[in-house]
Design an enzyme around this catalytic site. Structure first.
Site, mmCIF file in Angstrom:
data_model
loop_
_atom_site.group_PDB
_atom_site.id
_atom_site.type_symbol
_atom_site.label_atom_id
_atom_site.label_comp_id
_atom_site.label_asym_id
_atom_site.label_seq_id
_atom_site.Cartn_x
_atom_site.Cartn_y
_atom_site.Cartn_z
ATOM 1 N N HIS A 126 0.815 -1.215 0.000
ATOM 2 C CA HIS A 126 0.000 0.000 0.000
ATOM 3 C C HIS A 126 0.856 1.276 0.000
ATOM 4 C CE1 HIS A 126 0.434 -0.281 4.520
ATOM 5 N NE2 HIS A 126 0.537 1.033 4.378
ATOM 6 N N ASP A 156 0.244 -7.722 1.472
ATOM 7 C CA ASP A 156 0.558 -6.294 1.552
ATOM 8 C C ASP A 156 2.062 -6.066 1.573
ATOM 9 O OD1 ASP A 156 0.068 -3.569 1.620
ATOM 10 O OD2 ASP A 156 -0.004 -3.485 3.790
ATOM 11 N N GLY A 228 3.328 6.709 8.025
ATOM 12 C CA GLY A 228 4.702 6.881 7.547
ATOM 13 C C GLY A 228 5.623 5.774 7.997
ATOM 14 N N ASN A 229 5.230 5.031 9.060
ATOM 15 C CA ASN A 229 6.012 3.889 9.520
ATOM 16 C C ASN A 229 5.794 2.649 8.653
ATOM 17 O OD1 ASN A 229 5.884 5.192 12.631
ATOM 18 N ND2 ASN A 229 7.706 3.995 12.146
ATOM 19 N N SER A 230 4.741 2.634 7.849
ATOM 20 C CA SER A 230 4.426 1.459 7.039
ATOM 21 C C SER A 230 5.620 1.070 6.180
ATOM 22 C CB SER A 230 3.223 1.739 6.142
ATOM 23 O OG SER A 230 2.046 1.860 6.885
ATOM 24 N N GLY A 286 -8.658 -24.996 -4.845
ATOM 25 C CA GLY A 286 -9.993 -24.658 -5.323
ATOM 26 C C GLY A 286 -11.122 -25.011 -4.372
ATOM 27 N N VAL A 287 -11.035 -24.469 -3.140
ATOM 28 C CA VAL A 287 -12.121 -24.689 -2.180
ATOM 29 C C VAL A 287 -12.448 -23.391 -1.466
ATOM 30 C CG1 VAL A 287 -11.536 -27.115 -1.768
ATOM 31 C CG2 VAL A 287 -10.549 -25.333 -0.295
#
Length: 382
Positions: A126, A156, A228-230, A286-287
């Site tokens: 992000h 992320d 800003g720490n992300s 596929g479940v």
């Protein structure tokens, strides 16, 4: 009698005086460590035992000093909207000249961690999502443009790269050895004020079902993490990277002591896959699944209160071809016990596509084993 008493008192007084002088000037003769007490910058105090990585005064400056050079600031910008095509036409430029309306830009701040001398940097997806330009600011004052190598919206995480030499590289730690109560440092660029270090402890491990990411296994900390720490670093008291700071729980937008970091074990897997394949390759069967709760187990007479119940099976998918049916309870993947949907997803995602895996299911209170050929998880769009 009085004479003997005076002689005894004088002897004791002299002995005490000698003891005080020796204790002050030559304490080693008495087997004691010196204790100096005073007020002011020159007074000394006895050395205390401190945790690994901290200094004699209880400081964690050594750990911060090792990690800080490898933590970078990230500035991204992207156009808010595209200018109308007519405004780019030379004919119209003749009339408007330099008064053409400028294209609006939106800037964003974040952090990242240098994990390779070749310039690879781990950060949050992000932080760089939709960015037209990325600039990285190093702790030594250098600035460099960066390009996106690959992203993984489901965790992320993103990998970007700069072309600089003599880069400081952080040492990767082992989050599997981390325990609740361990001291940690969060390093990043909160609110754009510059590189900042905050102190806290590990509050919890293995946090999931927070509905932040698709794959969740967060380290929770009370070290202050703000806007800003992300993408910044969560390090141990030796300065080794434990996680990538990713999110906070807050009703105000500021830190309230509940922050979440993606373990470096997950980040390293994503990093290696992106460098090798340009994207993250995960297993898929596929479940659709659902956690078994005590209430659900009681209502449907499932006979167990944990595991993942299969709510749906993709027709023609790997699980369907292997004979898995809605209502089955998945209890193990390659012998690893499944206690929740999160376990199931993480275990299956770690399996290499094209290989076979043994899945243990409960069907009508009977346990059976299915051999499933693992498929490749479809790439998720942001």
């Amino acid at each position: 009698m009085r004479r003997f008493w005076l002689l005894f008192a004088q002897t004791v007084t002299i002995a005490l005086g000698i003891y005080v002088v020796v204790a002050a000037l030559r304490p080693a003769w008495l087997g004691r460590a010196p204790v100096q007490v005073g007020i002011g910058p020159d007074h000394a105090v006895p050395m205390l035992q401190t945790p690994a990585g901290s200094s004699a005064s209880g400081s964690y400056r050594d750990a911060a000093g090792r990690a800080m050079p490898a933590v970078v600031n990230i500035l991204t910008s992207k156009a808010m909207h595209e200018a109308h095509p007519l405004l780019k036409d030379p004919f119209f430029k003749r009339f408007f000249g330099d008064k053409m309306p400028p294209q609006e830009q939106m800037a964003s701040l974040g952090s990242g961690v240098i994990v390779s001398g070749e310039g690879y940097i781990l950060t949050n997806f992000h932080v760089v999502e939709g960015a037209d330009e990325i600039e990285v600011g190093l702790a030594d004052g250098r600035k460099a443009p960066a390009s996106v190598v690959g992203t993984d919206p489901e965790t992320d995480l993103a990998v970007i790269r700069i072309k600089e030499k003599n880069l400081p590289v952080i040492v990767l730690g082992d989050p599997d050895k981390a325990r609740v109560g361990d001291v940690v440092l969060a390093i990043g660029n909160p609110f754009g004020v510059g590189q900042t270090v905050t102190l806290g402890i590990i509050s919890a491990l293995g946090r999931n079902n927070l509905h932040i990411n698709h794959f969740e296994n967060f380290i929770q900390t009370d070290a202050a993490i703000n806007f800003g720490n992300s993408g910044g670093a969560l390090v141990d008291t030796r300065g080794n990277l434990l996680g990538i700071n990713s999110a906070i729980y807050s009703q105000t937008g500021g830190s309230v002591g509940i922050g979440f970091a993606i373990p470096v074990s997950t980040a390293k897997t994503v990093l290696d896959s992106i460098i090798q394949h340009g994207q993250v390759v995960r297993g898929w069967i596929g479940v659709e699944s659902q956690d078994i709760t005590p209430e659900l187990a009681d209502n449907f007479g499932l006979g167990r209160d944990h595991g993942a119940i299969i709510a749906g099976v993709v027709r023609g998918g790997p699980a369907d071809r292997a004979g898995m049916r809605p209502g089955d309870i998945l209890v193990a993947v390659q012998g690893k016990k499944v206690t929740s949907t999160s376990d199931m997803m993480n275990f299956i995602a770690a399996l290499p596509p094209g290989g076979k895996a043994r899945l243990t299911v409960m069907r009508k209170n009977h346990e059976s084993t299915l051999d499933v050929t693992i498929g490749r998880r479809p790439r998720q769009t942001p």
